[in-house]
Write an enzyme that holds these catalytic residues in place. Structure first.
Site, PDB file in Angstrom:
ATOM      1  N   LYS A  52      21.992  -4.212 -42.472  1.00  8.64           N
ATOM      2  CA  LYS A  52      22.172  -5.405 -42.424  1.00  8.64           C
ATOM      3  C   LYS A  52      23.733  -5.878 -42.982  1.00  8.64           C
ATOM      4  O   LYS A  52      24.366  -6.774 -42.292  1.00  8.64           O
ATOM      5  CB  LYS A  52      20.876  -6.444 -42.531  1.00  8.64           C
ATOM      6  CG  LYS A  52      19.699  -6.096 -42.006  1.00  8.64           C
ATOM      7  CD  LYS A  52      18.646  -6.937 -42.746  1.00  8.64           C
ATOM      8  CE  LYS A  52      17.292  -6.652 -41.817  1.00  8.64           C
ATOM      9  NZ  LYS A  52      16.215  -7.338 -42.640  1.00  8.64           N
ATOM     10  N   GLN A  96      13.018  -9.242 -47.723  1.00  8.42           N
ATOM     11  CA  GLN A  96      12.390  -7.768 -47.027  1.00  8.42           C
ATOM     12  C   GLN A  96      11.075  -7.638 -47.329  1.00  8.42           C
ATOM     13  O   GLN A  96      10.690  -7.667 -48.267  1.00  8.42           O
ATOM     14  CB  GLN A  96      13.526  -6.487 -47.431  1.00  8.42           C
ATOM     15  CG  GLN A  96      13.173  -5.353 -46.643  1.00  8.42           C
ATOM     16  CD  GLN A  96      13.678  -5.670 -45.267  1.00  8.42           C
ATOM     17  OE1 GLN A  96      14.640  -6.050 -44.787  1.00  8.42           O
ATOM     18  NE2 GLN A  96      12.780  -4.895 -44.555  1.00  8.42           N
ATOM     19  N   ASP A 119      14.562 -15.189 -40.376  1.00  9.97           N
ATOM     20  CA  ASP A 119      13.767 -14.107 -39.784  1.00  9.97           C
ATOM     21  C   ASP A 119      12.722 -14.716 -39.050  1.00  9.97           C
ATOM     22  O   ASP A 119      12.240 -14.146 -38.092  1.00  9.97           O
ATOM     23  CB  ASP A 119      12.992 -13.642 -41.121  1.00  9.97           C
ATOM     24  CG  ASP A 119      13.288 -11.973 -41.467  1.00  9.97           C
ATOM     25  OD1 ASP A 119      14.143 -11.333 -40.386  1.00  9.97           O
ATOM     26  OD2 ASP A 119      13.280 -11.612 -42.310  1.00  9.97           O
TER      27      ASP A 119
END
Length: 292
Positions: A52, A96, A119
């Site tokens: 990312k 994460q 997200d």
């Protein structure tokens, strides 16, 4: 049979984003800033987060990686999130997953400012998605929509079967494809581990999205000729013929399905590469929304 090339499509999307960011910089406007928080040192998570960060560099984004030790308490992580929520330089951030067992994932996701939740996991954004309101669509479903659109696959009036009801892929995918939208207007059946006579359902499908996490579960005799297959699964399977001792397979038996499908995503190289591209797209959307 046409391969739905997620690797090429994601590269195209990143190039489009890079051009947009370059234009912003020409106008002396700030580039989007994406932050990622990782707790512990899980190998797969580190690899994904580093990918990312590299993707951010490629398209001209600012990026921040916040690495916290595995022993970080839930309260300490919540404090970190509170800081990111009020940091005006950061447009979007992710935490994460998975998190260590002593931290409540749902509590953490609830603490993220929905306006920075790129997200798309916050309940407020999930609710907006269900109501077809502007929101952040989580990256994997967003990537699947983009693949279907860019390969001109008609969904309106089609029978779509989604296998798997996870909150990350299956459930949102079933909602999105049933909605009145460009890639939507389908008749959707959401199936799962308790579905009886699954093959009777899949044989009628024009489009199948397999997201259940069982390697090579969907066989050629379970579908009709000309079906479109989106394979979300990815599993390591032992293979002594490979140098590393394993190969990556999806939820679909690719060899059998390639004789029946009109379009199919490969594994790897299909849905996977789209995820990071769509995370970047969400971060760019976050910047625009925060400016207005």
């Amino acid at each position: 049979m046409i391969l739905l090339d997620g690797k090429k499509t994601s590269a195209d999307i990143k190039e489009e984003i890079a051009l947009e960011v370059a234009e912003l910089k020409k106008q002396d406007k700030k580039a989007p800033h994406l932050a990622a928080v990782i707790v512990g040192s899980d190998g797969a998570s580190l690899t994904y987060v580093n990918a990312k960060v590299k993707a951010c560099e490629r398209v001209g984004f600012e990026s921040s990686l916040i690495r916290l030790p595995k022993e970080t308490t839930e309260e300490e992580l919540l404090n970190e999130i509170a800081i990111l929520n009020i940091d005006k330089d950061i447009n979007g951030f992710i935490v994460q997953l998975p998190l260590p067992d002593h931290i409540d994932e749902q509590k953490i996701l609830m603490a993220i400012d929905p306006e920075k939740d790129v997200d798309g996991f916050h309940p407020m954004n999930v609710g907006k998605l269900a109501l077809n309101l502007p929101t952040f669509i989580s990256a994997t479903p967003f990537g699947i929509l983009e693949l279907l659109e860019r390969y001109n696959i008609e969904t309106s009036g089609k029978d779509v079967v989604v296998i798997g009801r996870s909150h990350i892929v299956g459930s949102p995918m079933s909602i999105l494809l049933a909605q009145k939208r460009k890639v939507g207007n389908a008749t959707v059946t959401l199936t799962h581990s308790r579905t009886k006579n699954l093959s009777e359902v899949t044989k009628k499908a024009d489009i199948i999205i397999a997201a259940l996490g069982i390697p090579e579960f969907l066989k050629g005799d379970m579908v009709k000729k000309g079906v479109v297959i989106i394979d979300v699964g990815i599993t390591r399977v032992a293979d002594s013929s490979k140098k590393n001792g394993f190969r990556l397979v999806g939820d679909v038996d690719f060899n059998e399905m390639s004789e029946k499908a009109s379009h199919i995503t490969p594994v790897p190289g299909g849905v996977g590469p789209m995820t990071i591209a769509m995370l970047l797209k969400n971060t760019l959307l976050a910047l625009y929304r925060q400016e207005n």
